[in-house]
Design a protein around this motif. Structure first.
Motif, PDB file in Angstrom:
ATOM      1  N   GLY A  87      35.999  73.229   0.217  1.00  0.00           N
ATOM      2  CA  GLY A  87      37.111  72.517   0.836  1.00  0.00           C
ATOM      3  C   GLY A  87      36.864  72.239   2.306  1.00  0.00           C
ATOM      4  O   GLY A  87      37.798  72.034   3.071  1.00  0.00           O
ATOM      5  N   ASP A  88      35.611  72.216   2.717  1.00  0.00           N
ATOM      6  CA  ASP A  88      35.211  72.002   4.109  1.00  0.00           C
ATOM      7  C   ASP A  88      35.123  70.497   4.367  1.00  0.00           C
ATOM      8  O   ASP A  88      34.109  69.859   4.068  1.00  0.00           O
ATOM      9  N   VAL A  89      36.204  69.922   4.917  1.00  0.00           N
ATOM     10  CA  VAL A  89      36.299  68.473   5.087  1.00  0.00           C
ATOM     11  C   VAL A  89      35.186  67.936   5.977  1.00  0.00           C
ATOM     12  O   VAL A  89      34.591  66.903   5.678  1.00  0.00           O
ATOM     13  N   SER A  90      34.858  68.619   7.064  1.00  0.00           N
ATOM     14  CA  SER A  90      33.802  68.103   7.940  1.00  0.00           C
ATOM     15  C   SER A  90      32.459  68.091   7.217  1.00  0.00           C
ATOM     16  O   SER A  90      31.642  67.186   7.417  1.00  0.00           O
ATOM     17  N   TRP A  91      32.200  69.062   6.352  1.00  0.00           N
ATOM     18  CA  TRP A  91      30.965  69.090   5.566  1.00  0.00           C
ATOM     19  C   TRP A  91      30.987  67.995   4.498  1.00  0.00           C
ATOM     20  O   TRP A  91      29.990  67.319   4.273  1.00  0.00           O
ATOM     21  N   ILE A  92      32.141  67.797   3.866  1.00  0.00           N
ATOM     22  CA  ILE A  92      32.278  66.716   2.884  1.00  0.00           C
ATOM     23  C   ILE A  92      31.937  65.385   3.550  1.00  0.00           C
ATOM     24  O   ILE A  92      31.165  64.591   3.015  1.00  0.00           O
ATOM     25  N   VAL A  93      32.488  65.148   4.734  1.00  0.00           N
ATOM     26  CA  VAL A  93      32.239  63.910   5.475  1.00  0.00           C
ATOM     27  C   VAL A  93      30.759  63.802   5.850  1.00  0.00           C
ATOM     28  O   VAL A  93      30.155  62.732   5.738  1.00  0.00           O
ATOM     29  N   GLU A  94      30.155  64.903   6.262  1.00  0.00           N
ATOM     30  CA  GLU A  94      28.736  64.922   6.644  1.00  0.00           C
ATOM     31  C   GLU A  94      27.825  64.523   5.483  1.00  0.00           C
ATOM     32  O   GLU A  94      26.730  64.006   5.693  1.00  0.00           O
ATOM     33  N   ASN A  95      28.265  64.740   4.264  1.00  0.00           N
ATOM     34  CA  ASN A  95      27.469  64.399   3.088  1.00  0.00           C
ATOM     35  C   ASN A  95      27.383  62.897   2.835  1.00  0.00           C
ATOM     36  O   ASN A  95      26.603  62.459   1.994  1.00  0.00           O
ATOM     37  N   TYR A  96      28.202  62.103   3.521  1.00  0.00           N
ATOM     38  CA  TYR A  96      28.217  60.646   3.325  1.00  0.00           C
ATOM     39  C   TYR A  96      27.280  59.930   4.286  1.00  0.00           C
ATOM     40  O   TYR A  96      26.977  60.436   5.367  1.00  0.00           O
ATOM     41  N   VAL A  97      26.863  58.731   3.886  1.00  0.00           N
ATOM     42  CA  VAL A  97      26.071  57.891   4.787  1.00  0.00           C
ATOM     43  C   VAL A  97      26.901  57.622   6.038  1.00  0.00           C
ATOM     44  O   VAL A  97      28.138  57.549   5.975  1.00  0.00           O
ATOM     45  N   PRO A  98      26.254  57.500   7.195  1.00  0.00           N
ATOM     46  CA  PRO A  98      26.994  57.335   8.455  1.00  0.00           C
ATOM     47  C   PRO A  98      28.027  56.209   8.446  1.00  0.00           C
ATOM     48  O   PRO A  98      29.131  56.386   8.977  1.00  0.00           O
TER      49      PRO A  98
END
Length: 191
Positions: A87-98
């Motif tokens: 549930g780590d939103v910043s990590w979830i976001v980091e997994n996406y292309v910039p």
């Protein structure tokens, strides 16, 4: 809540590995799918693509954020699944292309939405990567999670390779071929 992760990466399939995906028109999720044009609901539609059924399936074992690795599509899927379970939103976001991170950040701004996604992934059981297919120059990895009761959860995740490694993308979210392939895998129509 049916969440579909699509791991899309540039092709990892060899040119000789091919899979045929077939599904009933009525089962397609996208009502305007071009494969369904002029077809009856009971008709089968199919496509053959570079791909393979992974035997044995590749396990997806959870990692901590500091252990995340985007050097391969499989490692990226581990990071994606782990981030969502945590549930780590910043990590979830980091997994996406910039280019997609701001939109993903907006989607997870609602704490209730973030909690629903976390709960979904936590209830998905122990996932394995079962299938790889090339769609429009991307490779889509499909996952199957089985919980303790034997209930199945189907997942996929879309990755693109760049200087940052393999990262998730929504590039095929509305793609007709992806819809057909995903439906076929949900209905055991891949061979």
């Amino acid at each position: 809540m049916a969440i579909l992760i699509t791991v899309v990466a540039q092709s990892a399939c060899s040119s000789k590995d091919r899979l045929t995906f077939e599904a009933k028109v009525a089962d397609l999720r996208k009502p305007s799918n071009s494969f369904a044009k002029n077809k009856a609901a009971s008709d089968l539609v199919e496509i053959t693509l570079p791909g393979k059924l992974l035997q044995p399936p590749v396990p997806v074992n959870l990692v901590r954020r500091g252990e995340a690795d985007w050097s391969t599509p499989e490692h990226a899927v581990v990071s994606i699944f782990s981030a969502n379970v945590a549930g780590d939103v910043s990590w979830i976001v980091e997994n996406y292309v910039p280019d997609e991170r701001e939109e993903v950040r907006k989607q997870f701004a609602d704490p209730a939405a973030a909690q629903r996604v976390r709960d979904y992934y936590r209830n998905a059981g122990k996932p394995v990567i079962t299938t790889s297919a090339e769609i429009r120059g991307f490779t889509v990895l499909f996952l199957l999670g089985l919980d303790d009761d034997g209930d199945a959860t189907f997942l996929s995740a879309a990755l693109s390779k760049g200087p940052w490694g393999w990262k998730q993308t929504n590039a095929l979210a509305r793609d007709d071929t992806f819809d057909l392939v995903s439906t076929a895998l949900h209905t055991a129509g891949a061979h």
